[in-house]
Design an enzyme around this catalytic site. Structure first.
Site, PDB file in Angstrom:
ATOM      1  N   GLN A  99       0.816  -1.210   0.000  1.00 54.89           N
ATOM      2  CA  GLN A  99       0.000   0.000   0.000  1.00 54.89           C
ATOM      3  C   GLN A  99       0.849   1.258   0.000  1.00 54.89           C
ATOM      4  O   GLN A  99       2.037   1.247   0.320  1.00 54.89           O
ATOM      5  CB  GLN A  99      -0.915   0.007   1.228  1.00 54.89           C
ATOM      6  CG  GLN A  99      -0.170  -0.020   2.552  1.00 54.89           C
ATOM      7  CD  GLN A  99      -1.119  -0.155   3.738  1.00 54.89           C
ATOM      8  OE1 GLN A  99      -1.363   0.837   4.442  1.00 54.89           O
ATOM      9  NE2 GLN A  99      -1.643  -1.357   3.953  1.00 54.89           N
ATOM     10  N   HIS A 259       4.733   0.279   1.289  1.00 56.02           N
ATOM     11  CA  HIS A 259       5.042  -0.429   2.523  1.00 56.02           C
ATOM     12  C   HIS A 259       4.014  -1.517   2.789  1.00 56.02           C
ATOM     13  O   HIS A 259       2.919  -1.519   2.223  1.00 56.02           O
ATOM     14  CB  HIS A 259       5.107   0.533   3.717  1.00 56.02           C
ATOM     15  CG  HIS A 259       3.826   1.269   3.987  1.00 56.02           C
ATOM     16  ND1 HIS A 259       3.424   2.366   3.257  1.00 56.02           N
ATOM     17  CD2 HIS A 259       2.853   1.072   4.915  1.00 56.02           C
ATOM     18  CE1 HIS A 259       2.276   2.826   3.721  1.00 56.02           C
ATOM     19  NE2 HIS A 259       1.901   2.039   4.723  1.00 56.02           N
ATOM     20  N   ARG A 278      -4.296   0.315  -2.221  1.00 59.79           N
ATOM     21  CA  ARG A 278      -3.784  -1.052  -2.077  1.00 59.79           C
ATOM     22  C   ARG A 278      -3.562  -1.692  -3.435  1.00 59.79           C
ATOM     23  O   ARG A 278      -4.313  -1.446  -4.379  1.00 59.79           O
ATOM     24  CB  ARG A 278      -4.757  -1.908  -1.272  1.00 59.79           C
ATOM     25  CG  ARG A 278      -5.081  -1.382   0.118  1.00 59.79           C
ATOM     26  CD  ARG A 278      -6.091  -2.269   0.834  1.00 59.79           C
ATOM     27  NE  ARG A 278      -6.459  -1.718   2.136  1.00 59.79           N
ATOM     28  CZ  ARG A 278      -7.429  -0.842   2.329  1.00 59.79           C
ATOM     29  NH1 ARG A 278      -8.150  -0.411   1.292  1.00 59.79           N
ATOM     30  NH2 ARG A 278      -7.695  -0.386   3.538  1.00 59.79           N
TER      31      ARG A 278
END
Length: 416
Positions: A99, A259, A278
């Site tokens: 994301q 991350h 996402r």
């Protein structure tokens, strides 16, 4: 003014179940939920005024957001009615999605075009502070290292065009921007149709599974494959830094930094937003196009954040360029007294362990593990005092005043 809050818990699938969840046990001990279901995951404990998980003032039986709207004297002149931040405790058993979070401009655009999946128009910079050993992926590796891994895990090249394959060696070198080359390669892989992607992911993962002496990177890839077979996110560790934070260590996640948290417990503080873009390792809505276009493709060294150490030995987390939040560690042994600074800002104090009595003027509150207290702006010479009964750890989140932000630039820190 000191007011205890009742806060909310989210039961995302990646959280540990029942009392194995720190977030869940904190919520139970603090009286925020009546019980823990041993079969239900408890992933996030929220403290804030965001519409997706608003805190309530217990003794007044109203939402904190409503109280702030009708009692402006509880905040500083620089504050805007709602809390400008969202504080969380996270317990992570399985990986979160690959994301990023948008900038303010991107947040406004995403919310305007897709309010269902992007519920507000804000950005979401965030800091994560480890409570236990905390594993995560964050930021792109050195491009030269990505180049070597694309050769080592050569099955991935089946997803690239011949031109893109020929550019692998240029990652980390001069000529065409290395970040632009990485964007081409990464975008091609993440845009691959699902059927073709599944074949290559399966082929790569099964080859690695046959290795007798797996590397750390092999192990992470296989781990992700067992949870999300065929998912493009299985490739993420090839591109992103993998590292561990020890308790007390932190990382700051800027907008558009890729991350994924993998395992452990942490506290997080962020701008008051729930916007997440996402693209992998999730059953939730994914938005590959937004992610590949907004990503920051620059290489990132291990993005650990070094906090300010205060005179009493505690830590203050003040990410530069962010005016919505600072986070102060509040800790001490049994029998000690901790005095918070004068403050032009309201704040929330969340207790991770221990017992203490907080006093402000004529008001006082006894705080135990999991309890949260709202502290109104003091404005004058009043300083909240914390008398610690048992070894104590809490975190205070607040919006720094303009004076405090200026002091950070001048390197003469003022905490208010």
């Amino acid at each position: 003014m000191l007011l205890k809050l009742k806060c909310t818990v989210n039961n995302y699938a990646w959280g540990p179940k029942g009392n194995s969840s720190m977030a869940g046990s904190l919520a139970l001990d603090g009286g925020h939920i009546p019980n823990l279901d041993k079969d239900k995951p408890y992933a996030e404990f929220w403290v804030g005024t965001h519409a997706n998980g608003p805190a309530h003032v217990i003794e007044k039986d109203i939402a904190l957001k409503q109280l702030l709207a009708t009692s402006p004297e509880l905040q500083g002149k620089h504050e805007k009615g709602n809390l400008s931040f969202l504080f969380k405790v996270l317990s992570v058993l399985g990986p979160l999605s690959i994301q990023i979070h948008p900038t303010k401009e991107q947040g406004k655009l995403l919310h305007a075009t897709d309010p269902k999946n992007y519920p507000d128009d804000n950005h979401k910079p965030e800091i994560a502070i480890a409570l236990t050993e905390f594993e995560l992926l964050s930021g792109f590796r050195q491009h030269s290292q990505i180049s070597e891994y694309l050769k080592l895990y050569s099955e991935i090249q089946e997803l690239l065009t011949e031109e893109e394959k020929s550019q692998i060696d240029s990652l980390g070198s001069y000529g065409e921007s290395s970040a632009q080359v990485l964007k081409k390669i990464f975008s091609r892989i993440w845009r691959t149709p699902k059927e073709k992607l599944q074949i290559v992911v399966d082929k790569l993962a099964r080859r690695i599974q046959g290795h007798e002496n797996k590397t750390a990177l092999d192990e992470i890839i296989v781990y992700l494959f067992t949870l999300y077979p065929g998912d493009v996110g299985v490739f993420a560790p090839i591109f992103l830094n993998y590292f561990k934070l020890q308790p007390g260590e932190a990382t700051f996640l800027e907008p558009n930094m890729p991350h994924a948290y993998l395992k452990g417990d942490c506290v997080e503080c962020m701008a008051d937003s729930d916007n997440t873009i996402r693209a992998g390792l999730t059953p939730k809505y994914i938005d590959v196009e937004s992610l590949v276009e907004m990503l920051n493709y620059d290489e990132t060294l291990l993005p650990k954040y070094i906090p300010n150490e205060l005179d009493d030995g505690s830590l203050l987390f003040t990410p530069r360029g962010i005016d919505e939040f600072w986070v102060q560690e509040v800790k001490g042994p049994a029998g000690s007294i901790y005095q918070l600074p004068y403050s032009e800002s309201c704040s929330v104090l969340t207790v991770l362990y221990g017992t203490a009595t907080v006093t402000l003027g004529d008001a006082s509150q006894v705080l135990n593990r999991g309890e949260v207290v709202f502290i109104g702006a003091t404005h004058d010479a009043e300083r909240p005092k914390i008398n610690i009964s048992d070894d104590f750890l809490a975190f205070r989140a607040f919006t720094p005043s303009p004076r405090a932000l200026e002091s950070l630039s001048n390197k003469r820190l003022i905490i208010d």
